[in-house]
Design a protein around this motif. Structure first.
Motif, PDB file in Angstrom:
ATOM      1  N   LEU A 226       0.828  -1.204   0.000  1.00 37.16           N
ATOM      2  CA  LEU A 226       0.000   0.000   0.000  1.00 37.16           C
ATOM      3  C   LEU A 226       0.864   1.257   0.000  1.00 37.16           C
ATOM      4  O   LEU A 226       0.533   2.244  -0.659  1.00 37.16           O
ATOM      5  CB  LEU A 226      -0.937  -0.002   1.211  1.00 37.16           C
ATOM      6  CG  LEU A 226      -2.068  -1.030   1.175  1.00 37.16           C
ATOM      7  CD1 LEU A 226      -2.799  -1.066   2.520  1.00 37.16           C
ATOM      8  CD2 LEU A 226      -3.051  -0.703   0.055  1.00 37.16           C
ATOM      9  N   SER A 227       1.971   1.228   0.736  1.00 34.71           N
ATOM     10  CA  SER A 227       2.872   2.391   0.771  1.00 34.71           C
ATOM     11  C   SER A 227       3.476   2.653  -0.597  1.00 34.71           C
ATOM     12  O   SER A 227       3.537   3.799  -1.066  1.00 34.71           O
ATOM     13  CB  SER A 227       3.980   2.165   1.805  1.00 34.71           C
ATOM     14  OG  SER A 227       3.453   2.049   3.105  1.00 34.71           O
ATOM     15  N   SER A 228       3.942   1.595  -1.264  1.00 37.61           N
ATOM     16  CA  SER A 228       4.501   1.727  -2.595  1.00 37.61           C
ATOM     17  C   SER A 228       3.449   2.235  -3.580  1.00 37.61           C
ATOM     18  O   SER A 228       3.729   3.081  -4.444  1.00 37.61           O
ATOM     19  CB  SER A 228       5.066   0.384  -3.060  1.00 37.61           C
ATOM     20  OG  SER A 228       5.636   0.476  -4.337  1.00 37.61           O
ATOM     21  N   MET A 229       2.232   1.737  -3.446  1.00 39.56           N
ATOM     22  CA  MET A 229       1.140   2.139  -4.325  1.00 39.56           C
ATOM     23  C   MET A 229       0.827   3.626  -4.161  1.00 39.56           C
ATOM     24  O   MET A 229       0.662   4.359  -5.140  1.00 39.56           O
ATOM     25  CB  MET A 229      -0.104   1.306  -4.030  1.00 39.56           C
ATOM     26  CG  MET A 229      -1.321   1.653  -4.876  1.00 39.56           C
ATOM     27  SD  MET A 229      -2.776   0.655  -4.444  1.00 39.56           S
ATOM     28  CE  MET A 229      -3.196   1.371  -2.848  1.00 39.56           C
ATOM     29  N   LEU A 230       0.779   4.098  -2.919  1.00 35.51           N
ATOM     30  CA  LEU A 230       0.452   5.502  -2.667  1.00 35.51           C
ATOM     31  C   LEU A 230       1.585   6.431  -3.100  1.00 35.51           C
ATOM     32  O   LEU A 230       1.333   7.545  -3.573  1.00 35.51           O
ATOM     33  CB  LEU A 230       0.146   5.695  -1.178  1.00 35.51           C
ATOM     34  CG  LEU A 230      -1.183   5.092  -0.717  1.00 35.51           C
ATOM     35  CD1 LEU A 230      -1.238   4.986   0.799  1.00 35.51           C
ATOM     36  CD2 LEU A 230      -2.354   5.918  -1.237  1.00 35.51           C
ATOM     37  N   ILE A 388      -1.141   9.274   4.423  1.00 42.63           N
ATOM     38  CA  ILE A 388      -1.680   7.922   4.567  1.00 42.63           C
ATOM     39  C   ILE A 388      -0.545   6.908   4.694  1.00 42.63           C
ATOM     40  O   ILE A 388      -0.619   5.953   5.474  1.00 42.63           O
ATOM     41  CB  ILE A 388      -2.606   7.575   3.383  1.00 42.63           C
ATOM     42  CG1 ILE A 388      -3.814   8.497   3.371  1.00 42.63           C
ATOM     43  CG2 ILE A 388      -3.066   6.117   3.467  1.00 42.63           C
ATOM     44  CD1 ILE A 388      -4.691   8.347   2.143  1.00 42.63           C
ATOM     45  N   ILE A 389       0.543   7.109   3.921  1.00 44.99           N
ATOM     46  CA  ILE A 389       1.718   6.237   4.056  1.00 44.99           C
ATOM     47  C   ILE A 389       2.250   6.294   5.478  1.00 44.99           C
ATOM     48  O   ILE A 389       2.581   5.262   6.083  1.00 44.99           O
ATOM     49  CB  ILE A 389       2.818   6.653   3.055  1.00 44.99           C
ATOM     50  CG1 ILE A 389       2.384   6.367   1.623  1.00 44.99           C
ATOM     51  CG2 ILE A 389       4.122   5.903   3.356  1.00 44.99           C
ATOM     52  CD1 ILE A 389       3.326   6.932   0.574  1.00 44.99           C
ATOM     53  N   ALA A 390       2.350   7.498   6.037  1.00 48.06           N
ATOM     54  CA  ALA A 390       2.843   7.657   7.407  1.00 48.06           C
ATOM     55  C   ALA A 390       1.950   6.933   8.407  1.00 48.06           C
ATOM     56  O   ALA A 390       2.440   6.297   9.352  1.00 48.06           O
ATOM     57  CB  ALA A 390       2.940   9.142   7.755  1.00 48.06           C
ATOM     58  N   LEU A 391       0.642   6.997   8.209  1.00 53.44           N
ATOM     59  CA  LEU A 391      -0.290   6.296   9.108  1.00 53.44           C
ATOM     60  C   LEU A 391      -0.137   4.782   8.981  1.00 53.44           C
ATOM     61  O   LEU A 391      -0.174   4.056   9.982  1.00 53.44           O
ATOM     62  CB  LEU A 391      -1.726   6.719   8.803  1.00 53.44           C
ATOM     63  CG  LEU A 391      -2.071   8.182   9.118  1.00 53.44           C
ATOM     64  CD1 LEU A 391      -3.485   8.507   8.645  1.00 53.44           C
ATOM     65  CD2 LEU A 391      -1.933   8.461  10.611  1.00 53.44           C
ATOM     66  N   LEU A 394       3.050   3.814  10.763  1.00 51.51           N
ATOM     67  CA  LEU A 394       3.227   4.460  12.064  1.00 51.51           C
ATOM     68  C   LEU A 394       3.937   3.577  13.090  1.00 51.51           C
ATOM     69  O   LEU A 394       4.855   4.051  13.777  1.00 51.51           O
ATOM     70  CB  LEU A 394       1.879   4.930  12.608  1.00 51.51           C
ATOM     71  CG  LEU A 394       1.935   5.777  13.883  1.00 51.51           C
ATOM     72  CD1 LEU A 394       2.776   7.026  13.656  1.00 51.51           C
ATOM     73  CD2 LEU A 394       0.528   6.153  14.340  1.00 51.51           C
ATOM     74  N   PRO A 395       3.569   2.290  13.250  1.00 43.70           N
ATOM     75  CA  PRO A 395       4.315   1.459  14.212  1.00 43.70           C
ATOM     76  C   PRO A 395       5.807   1.388  13.894  1.00 43.70           C
ATOM     77  O   PRO A 395       6.647   1.478  14.799  1.00 43.70           O
ATOM     78  CB  PRO A 395       3.650   0.084  14.081  1.00 43.70           C
ATOM     79  CG  PRO A 395       2.278   0.371  13.569  1.00 43.70           C
ATOM     80  CD  PRO A 395       2.445   1.549  12.657  1.00 43.70           C
ATOM     81  N   SER A 396       6.143   1.257  12.610  1.00 46.87           N
ATOM     82  CA  SER A 396       7.553   1.211  12.218  1.00 46.87           C
ATOM     83  C   SER A 396       8.226   2.556  12.434  1.00 46.87           C
ATOM     84  O   SER A 396       9.395   2.620  12.823  1.00 46.87           O
ATOM     85  CB  SER A 396       7.680   0.805  10.748  1.00 46.87           C
ATOM     86  OG  SER A 396       7.138  -0.475  10.511  1.00 46.87           O
ATOM     87  N   LEU A 397       7.488   3.656  12.196  1.00 45.28           N
ATOM     88  CA  LEU A 397       8.057   4.971  12.416  1.00 45.28           C
ATOM     89  C   LEU A 397       8.439   5.168  13.875  1.00 45.28           C
ATOM     90  O   LEU A 397       9.499   5.702  14.194  1.00 45.28           O
ATOM     91  CB  LEU A 397       7.052   6.046  11.978  1.00 45.28           C
ATOM     92  CG  LEU A 397       6.751   6.181  10.492  1.00 45.28           C
ATOM     93  CD1 LEU A 397       5.665   7.221  10.249  1.00 45.28           C
ATOM     94  CD2 LEU A 397       8.004   6.563   9.722  1.00 45.28           C
ATOM     95  N   LEU A 398       7.573   4.710  14.763  1.00 42.22           N
ATOM     96  CA  LEU A 398       7.836   4.849  16.197  1.00 42.22           C
ATOM     97  C   LEU A 398       8.974   3.939  16.639  1.00 42.22           C
ATOM     98  O   LEU A 398       9.805   4.312  17.469  1.00 42.22           O
ATOM     99  CB  LEU A 398       6.569   4.546  16.997  1.00 42.22           C
ATOM    100  CG  LEU A 398       5.371   5.493  16.749  1.00 42.22           C
ATOM    101  CD1 LEU A 398       4.148   5.009  17.498  1.00 42.22           C
ATOM    102  CD2 LEU A 398       5.736   6.919  17.138  1.00 42.22           C
ATOM    103  N   THR A 399       9.027   2.740  16.055  1.00 39.76           N
ATOM    104  CA  THR A 399      10.069   1.773  16.433  1.00 39.76           C
ATOM    105  C   THR A 399      11.445   2.225  15.972  1.00 39.76           C
ATOM    106  O   THR A 399      12.434   2.098  16.699  1.00 39.76           O
ATOM    107  CB  THR A 399       9.752   0.395  15.839  1.00 39.76           C
ATOM    108  OG1 THR A 399       8.474  -0.042  16.310  1.00 39.76           O
ATOM    109  CG2 THR A 399      10.819  -0.620  16.238  1.00 39.76           C
TER     110      THR A 399
END
Length: 403
Positions: A226-230, A388-391, A394-399
């Motif tokens: 989904l991230s790649s798609m967006l 939307i990618i950030a959301l 989000l778990p990976s961003l925080l980790t």
């Protein structure tokens, strides 16, 4: 469901990687060349075929849709029947369509051939990420960045080459040039592209569907897909809107437009060069995290500078790093997907490609719904995509924030 991590041993002793990477990049380049080369000739094509400019512009969306459908079909076939054969079939079909397109006398025939050209051309390009994954293993992101860096010369040069062809000839020669290019690729692929072992022994329809079940059923990979798609959606919003933004909204000359377009391609290439330097030490998750954070920042600034109607310089200043971030998001997410699938790389590539080009074909119609003769619609859509990618991440961003 967990993905298979089994991979075929890497035959690196028998293959020199730099020539192989160059060949793979040249194969992938048929897509941007087929998309960008004829952009300067759209008005001439419309006049000669007795149709509107909008109809000719729609051939771009038709190409993206045909390409997405082709990847959906040929991705699992690459896993089942091998890659080299599929490359030769795809390139041959692409060349035949290139030779037939200049002979068309109606927009309907032109559209149909563009769809077939994209569908068959995808058979050649769908094997490239899997081949990189097989040779580079855990360093897949580095291999994909090398391919991207080389391949990006195509969209940077294609509009200029197309304009030069119009100076000395007619638009038909654009497709003849593509046919010559495709013919050269058939020769080099037939001679130098190594035949990879089939990654699946079962070539039944059930295996075809099972490969998709394995890839789509993997929860860890879905957020990266989904991230790649967006990220691709944001890029296609830029690609669709930027000619009108630069030429109409900011009233730039055709020369300045070509320069700014090339400048953005150079930004993409720089991002991939940075990725090749960092990914081996930091890893794709680390790069993905920082690209997302910076992407949100620069996308927000891009909306702001256009909302308050600042000069063109500020749009360019914010757009360049944003495009770099989108490039890093896409290649990092794609690499993390491919690394998880040792036996279904073709299917994984098909899923990624179909998602990217499928949503890319919607960028034009969506932008048309919100057309305001300003840069605001495409900047807001790009901001929404990275948020939307950030959301999603989000778990990976925080980790990974403190790593």
């Amino acid at each position: 469901m967990s993905a298979s991590n089994t991979s075929t041993p890497l035959p690196t002793q028998s293959v020199t990687l730099l020539p192989l990477i160059s060949l793979l990049a040249a194969i992938v380049a048929i897509t941007p060349l087929a998309i960008d080369l004829y952009l300067p000739a759209m008005l001439l094509i419309a006049k000669q075929l007795g149709t509107s400019m909008a109809s000719v512009q729609n051939t771009l969306s038709i190409y993206l849709a045909g390409y997405a459908l082709g990847m959906l079909v040929f991705g699992p076939l690459a896993d089942m029947f091998g890659r080299r054969r599929l490359v030769l079939i795809g390139l041959t079909g692409f060349v035949v369509c290139c030779l037939l397109l200049p002979l068309q006398t109606s927009i309907e025939g032109f559209m149909a051939l563009r769809a077939v050209q994209a569908f068959l051309g995808s058979a050649a390009t769908v094997v490239v990420p899997g081949t990189i994954r097989q040779f580079y293993g855990k360093n897949t992101a580095k291999g994909m960045s090398y391919v991207s860096m080389i391949m990006m010369f195509a969209p940077m040069l294609a509009p200029t080459i197309g304009s030069l062809i119009l100076v000395f000839g007619n638009w038909q020669w654009m497709f003849y040039l593509l046919a010559i290019y495709g013919g050269a690729l058939i020769f080099f692929a037939g001679r130098y592209l190594p035949e990879m072992q089939n990654t699946t022994k079962n070539s039944s329809v059930n295996q075809f569907l099972k490969n998709y079940y394995v890839v789509l059923g993997d929860r860890q990979s879905r957020k990266h897909i989904l991230s790649s798609m967006l990220a691709a959606f944001a890029f296609f919003c830029y690609l669709t809107a930027i000619p009108g933004v630069y030429l109409d909204v900011y009233q730039t000359s055709e020369f300045l437009f070509s320069f700014l377009f090339a400048l953005n391609v150079l930004a993409l290439m720089l991002a991939q060069f940075i990725n090749t330097r960092l990914v081996g030490r930091k890893g794709s998750p680390w790069i993905l995290t920082r690209a997302i954070v910076l992407g949100v920042l620069f996308a927000a600034l891009l909306v702001l500078v256009n909302w308050i109607q600042t000069p063109l310089f500020y749009t360019v200043l914010t757009l360049l790093p944003l495009m770099s971030c989108l490039s890093l998001i896409a290649v990092s997410a794609d690499s993390l997907i491919l690394i998880r699938f040792g036996q279904q790389t073709g299917t994984a590539t098909a899923v990624i490609g179909t998602a990217k080009f499928g949503i890319g074909s919607l960028a034009g119609p969506i932008l048309a719904l919100f057309a305001t003769n300003t840069a605001i619609p495409f900047t807001v859509l790009m901001l929404c995509a990275v948020i939307i990618i950030a959301l999603l991440q989000l778990p990976s961003l925080l980790t990974n924030a403190d790593n």
